[in-house]
Design an enzyme around this catalytic site. Structure first.
Site, PDB file in Angstrom:
ATOM      1  CD1 TRP A 141      85.701 -21.775 -86.506  1.00 64.27           C
ATOM      2  CD2 TRP A 141      85.819 -23.960 -86.018  1.00 64.27           C
ATOM      3  NE1 TRP A 141      87.019 -22.135 -86.531  1.00 64.27           N
ATOM      4  CE2 TRP A 141      87.124 -23.463 -86.236  1.00 64.27           C
ATOM      5  CE3 TRP A 141      85.648 -25.315 -85.718  1.00 64.27           C
ATOM      6  CZ2 TRP A 141      88.264 -24.280 -86.154  1.00 64.27           C
ATOM      7  CZ3 TRP A 141      86.769 -26.125 -85.632  1.00 64.27           C
ATOM      8  CH2 TRP A 141      88.061 -25.609 -85.835  1.00 64.27           C
ATOM      9  CD  GLU A 167      83.931 -19.886 -83.318  1.00 61.71           C
ATOM     10  OE1 GLU A 167      83.264 -20.931 -83.537  1.00 61.71           O
ATOM     11  OE2 GLU A 167      84.671 -19.750 -82.332  1.00 61.71           O
ATOM     12  CE  LYS A 175      91.326 -21.307 -84.643  1.00 65.31           C
ATOM     13  NZ  LYS A 175      91.020 -22.632 -84.123  1.00 65.31           N
ATOM     14  CG  ASP A 210      86.533 -18.222 -79.757  1.00 69.89           C
ATOM     15  OD1 ASP A 210      87.446 -17.753 -79.048  1.00 69.89           O
ATOM     16  OD2 ASP A 210      86.214 -19.428 -79.728  1.00 69.89           O
ATOM     17  CG  HIS A 259      88.730 -17.694 -82.854  1.00 66.80           C
ATOM     18  ND1 HIS A 259      87.717 -18.351 -83.511  1.00 66.80           N
ATOM     19  CD2 HIS A 259      89.272 -18.601 -82.020  1.00 66.80           C
ATOM     20  CE1 HIS A 259      87.640 -19.583 -83.082  1.00 66.80           C
ATOM     21  NE2 HIS A 259      88.572 -19.771 -82.172  1.00 66.80           N
ATOM     22  CG  HIS A 277      82.325 -19.598 -79.165  1.00 68.70           C
ATOM     23  ND1 HIS A 277      82.829 -20.507 -80.062  1.00 68.70           N
ATOM     24  CD2 HIS A 277      81.027 -19.946 -78.969  1.00 68.70           C
ATOM     25  CE1 HIS A 277      81.873 -21.363 -80.395  1.00 68.70           C
ATOM     26  NE2 HIS A 277      80.771 -21.040 -79.748  1.00 68.70           N
ATOM     27  CG  ASP A 290      91.828 -20.300 -80.164  1.00 69.64           C
ATOM     28  OD1 ASP A 290      91.154 -19.910 -79.204  1.00 69.64           O
ATOM     29  OD2 ASP A 290      91.377 -21.040 -81.060  1.00 69.64           O
ATOM     30  CG  ASP A 327      89.863 -22.873 -76.859  1.00 74.00           C
ATOM     31  OD1 ASP A 327      88.981 -22.018 -76.750  1.00 74.00           O
ATOM     32  OD2 ASP A 327      90.296 -23.263 -77.966  1.00 74.00           O
ATOM     33  CG  ASP A 347      84.771 -22.628 -77.792  1.00 71.48           C
ATOM     34  OD1 ASP A 347      84.992 -23.805 -77.447  1.00 71.48           O
ATOM     35  OD2 ASP A 347      85.130 -22.182 -78.907  1.00 71.48           O
TER      36      ASP A 347
HETATM   37  C1  RNT Z   1      87.642 -23.440 -82.732  1.00 67.89           C
HETATM   38  C2  RNT Z   1      86.378 -22.705 -82.434  1.00 67.89           C
HETATM   39  C3  RNT Z   1      85.159 -23.548 -82.252  1.00 67.89           C
HETATM   40  C4  RNT Z   1      85.399 -24.790 -81.421  1.00 67.89           C
HETATM   41  C5  RNT Z   1      84.126 -25.513 -81.018  1.00 67.89           C
HETATM   42  C6  RNT Z   1      84.410 -26.882 -80.536  1.00 67.89           C
HETATM   43  O1  RNT Z   1      88.741 -22.638 -82.742  1.00 67.89           O
HETATM   44  O2  RNT Z   1      86.560 -21.879 -81.327  1.00 67.89           O
HETATM   45  O3  RNT Z   1      84.144 -22.782 -81.747  1.00 67.89           O
HETATM   46  O4  RNT Z   1      86.108 -24.475 -80.261  1.00 67.89           O
HETATM   47  O5  RNT Z   1      83.230 -25.488 -82.036  1.00 67.89           O
HETATM   48 ZN    ZN Z   2      84.815 -20.878 -80.586  1.00 68.58          ZN
END
Ligand code: RNT
Ligand code: ZN
Length: 409
Positions: free
Chosen positions: A177, A218, A220, A251, A254, A278, A286, A288, A318
């Site tokens: 990523w 990955e 986004k 993810d 994303h 993720h 996003d 988290d 994640d």
């Molecule tokens: C960031 C991505 C990535 C990170 C990690 C720390 O938007 O989701 O995966 O969260 O690599």
């Molecule tokens: Zn991620």
């Protein structure tokens, strides 16, 4: 309660014993970075590159010893097969820059992961929080030296991933990523992507062992400060992965909020043998947040289970919340993932699929709704019991907090 639940599920043609046995076997890769707010040990400081941790709860792990202790405690409160997901910035005691990392800088992690009985280690090159992120760019930078540095970093990390795979005799998922993107309207959307493509080609050409390392990319949609353009977009990486026979990592934070990863999983399973996730929880963006047992998480689990894809889909967590007890964030998120998987395992999918094929959408609706009030909780408690755990874990976390975390000032 469990025996009565078992009988109730049997009426639906669901074997709770088989579900519990299967759940024990599905591995979840748990991110090391929830423990220290994505800071790492190599001097990068607070996470940058469009990702952000907010909150200042007491007890952030400040070094390798503290993080190991927290992981040890948190993982002991989780059931099932566990893997550790490491970022390169967590190298232990490395005195070289990221492009020179070697397996030996991660030997202590291997020792630790083995000691606590983990199935394997997954790995991520760290291409953020570093001076060589130039003008927000890494593998897509117009500066050749910057690109070279990050290519070298990724190749160094692939060697480390092979080392993990060898040590555990278990393939290592290796996720790329990058934060690359622009805050405002770019003048050129293509060239950065061509440079990223070229950098990825150079990384993959290093000759790593594809049976041991599962390379994933990955995508986004946007990040904080990079709102207008992301080099590694969904279409870019999906096509790159397909053409180069590597893996996509989805993810669920994303995408546009009305796009669902649960629907993307079966779309990609039509083309890929392996898929990586993720699992996170985005609140409006996003963000988290800690993963909770919500509808979309259940849908994601259903797609994995009903398509017999528990081996194909590599599940990793994640998220990073610094506003609450970090160990509790870990445990609650991992347990939510397991709950969703158990929920999906307690559904008679072949019956429901048949209803769909017969176009009996009335019965399909009614049945799906019935599942929601079956005694899921009793089966979950039984699973925990068999893993020598109970639903109530907070007291233990509080004790750890009072004894260990509060001392970290
Ligand atoms: C960031 C991505 C990535 C990170 C990690 C720390 O938007 O989701 O995966 O969260 O690599
Ligand atoms: Zn991620």
């Amino acid at each position: 309660m469990y025996n009565s639940a078992r009988r109730e599920y049997a009426v639906y043609g669901v074997d709770t014993e088989a579900a519990i046995a299967k759940l024990k076997d599905i591995s979840v890769s748990i991110h090391c970075w929830q423990g220290d707010d994505v800071v790492g040990f190599d001097g990068g400081g607070a996470a940058s590159g469009g990702i952000q941790t907010t909150g200042n709860y007491a007890g952030r792990a400040r070094n390798f010893e503290e993080l190991k202790a927290d992981i040890n405690k948190a993982f002991s409160l989780m059931g099932g097969k566990k893997r550790l997901n490491l970022h390169a910035s967590y190298a232990a005691g490395a005195d070289v820059d990221r492009d020179k990392y070697e397996p030996k800088h991660f030997a202590e992690w291997v020792k630790f992961a083995k000691a606590i009985g983990l199935q394997g280690i997954d790995f991520n090159p760290t291409m953020f929080s570093h001076k060589n992120v130039k003008d927000g760019l890494t593998l897509s930078s117009p500066d050749e030296n910057i690109r070279k540095f990050w290519i070298s970093h990724c190749i160094a990390c692939l060697r480390i991933a092979e080392y993990f795979a060898n040590e555990f005799n278990n393939p290592c998922t290796f996720n790329i990523w990058i934060p690359d993107g622009f805050k405002d309207l770019p003048a050129d959307r293509l060239t950065p992507r061509l440079r990223l493509k070229d950098s990825l080609d150079k990384i993959l050409a290093c000759g790593y062992d594809r049976r041991k390392v599962i390379v994933a990319v990955e995508s986004k949609v946007f990040g904080i400060g990079v709102e207008s353009y992301t080099v590694g977009s969904n279409e870019f990486y999906q096509n790159y992965a397909a053409k180069n026979n590597i893996c996509c990592l989805l993810d669920n934070g994303h995408y546009h909020p009305l796009e669902y990863v649960s629907d993307k999983i079966p779309a990609l399973l039509a083309f890929y043998d392996t898929l990586a996730l993720h699992v996170t929880r985005g609140v409006r963006w996003d963000s988290d947040h800690v993963v909770l047992l919500e509808d979309e998480l259940k849908e994601i689990a259903k797609e994995i289970v009903r398509n017999n894809a528990t081996d194909k889909v590599k599940i990793a967590l994640d998220y990073f919340d610094a506003s609450i007890n970090r160990l509790s964030a870990w445990v609650t998120g991992q347990r939510a993932m397991q709950k969703a998987l158990l929920y999906a395992l307690l559904i008679n999918h072949s019956e429901l699929k048949e209803l769909q094929d017969k176009a009996d959408f009335t019965a399909l609706m009614v049945k799906q709704e019935e599942y929601k009030t079956l005694p899921f909780g009793a089966v979950w408690k039984e699973y925990l019991k068999r893993e020598s755990l109970t639903e109530e874990y907070l007291t233990e976390i509080r004790e750890y907090e009072n004894k260990i975390l509060k001392e970290r000032v």
